[in-house]
Design a protein around this motif. Sequence first.
Motif, PDB file in Angstrom:
ATOM      1  N   LEU A 131      17.379  13.523 -78.643  1.00  0.00           N
ATOM      2  CA  LEU A 131      17.669  14.934 -78.892  1.00  0.00           C
ATOM      3  C   LEU A 131      16.510  15.798 -78.415  1.00  0.00           C
ATOM      4  O   LEU A 131      15.348  15.416 -78.554  1.00  0.00           O
ATOM      5  CB  LEU A 131      17.917  15.169 -80.383  1.00  0.00           C
ATOM      6  N   SER A 179      25.162  17.802 -81.672  1.00  0.00           N
ATOM      7  CA  SER A 179      25.249  18.317 -80.305  1.00  0.00           C
ATOM      8  C   SER A 179      25.558  19.816 -80.228  1.00  0.00           C
ATOM      9  O   SER A 179      25.370  20.417 -79.175  1.00  0.00           O
ATOM     10  CB  SER A 179      26.279  17.528 -79.498  1.00  0.00           C
ATOM     11  N   SER A 200      20.196  19.849 -77.689  1.00  0.00           N
ATOM     12  CA  SER A 200      20.630  19.202 -76.460  1.00  0.00           C
ATOM     13  C   SER A 200      20.566  17.687 -76.642  1.00  0.00           C
ATOM     14  O   SER A 200      19.730  17.179 -77.395  1.00  0.00           O
ATOM     15  CB  SER A 200      19.725  19.640 -75.309  1.00  0.00           C
ATOM     16  N   VAL A 201      21.425  16.969 -75.943  1.00  0.00           N
ATOM     17  CA  VAL A 201      21.556  15.527 -76.109  1.00  0.00           C
ATOM     18  C   VAL A 201      21.500  14.868 -74.729  1.00  0.00           C
ATOM     19  O   VAL A 201      22.220  15.287 -73.823  1.00  0.00           O
ATOM     20  CB  VAL A 201      22.901  15.183 -76.795  1.00  0.00           C
ATOM     21  N   THR A 261      26.913  12.102 -81.534  1.00  0.00           N
ATOM     22  CA  THR A 261      26.120  12.706 -82.600  1.00  0.00           C
ATOM     23  C   THR A 261      26.724  14.033 -83.074  1.00  0.00           C
ATOM     24  O   THR A 261      27.214  14.822 -82.257  1.00  0.00           O
ATOM     25  CB  THR A 261      24.665  12.941 -82.143  1.00  0.00           C
ATOM     26  N   ASP A 321      25.856   8.967 -78.555  1.00  0.00           N
ATOM     27  CA  ASP A 321      26.433  10.073 -77.786  1.00  0.00           C
ATOM     28  C   ASP A 321      27.549  10.820 -78.509  1.00  0.00           C
ATOM     29  O   ASP A 321      28.016  11.835 -78.014  1.00  0.00           O
ATOM     30  CB  ASP A 321      26.887   9.604 -76.409  1.00  0.00           C
TER      31      ASP A 321
END
Length: 160
Positions: free
Chosen positions: A138, A115, A119-120, A112, A110
């Motif tokens: 992702l 972002s 979208s994550v 990453t 989370d």
Amino acid sequence: MRRVAAVTAAMLLSLAVLTGCGASIPADPDGALDRIDGGVLRVGASPSDGLVVLDDPSGADPVSGPLPDLIAGFAAGRDARVRWTVGSEEDLVAALESGALDVAIGGMTDDTPWSDRVSVTRGYTGIPGAAGRPVVVLLPLGENGLQSALEAYLDAEVGP
């Protein structure tokens, strides 16, 4: 009286616009979820110890592990088959941005760095092999219907 009629007409028009004439929320501007249902889920995979194992890069199922199993289960629930692409995180992010992939998996967490480009999902610590790390998936920016459906599936399978 005219004012009441004008306000009523404006309210009715607003209601029609807000209901979206049959549009569903969350929506996918590129129609990812509709295309996947009964079709193909295009998944990018980056090898990650304990989560995504590279088996045979030239085979139909080039990867295995807990994350590929979860994604395959999501696809099966949507009556879709999976088409895998193996690559580095950077290559997979570029493929998400260009629309060549629907989702990308690997050891991303989370926090990453991707972002700002894709979208994550929420972080999932209950995925076998995650070792307590909040692992994410992702997706292309804006494909909110797909993200919502995937997160609901992951919530049910491994918990938030």
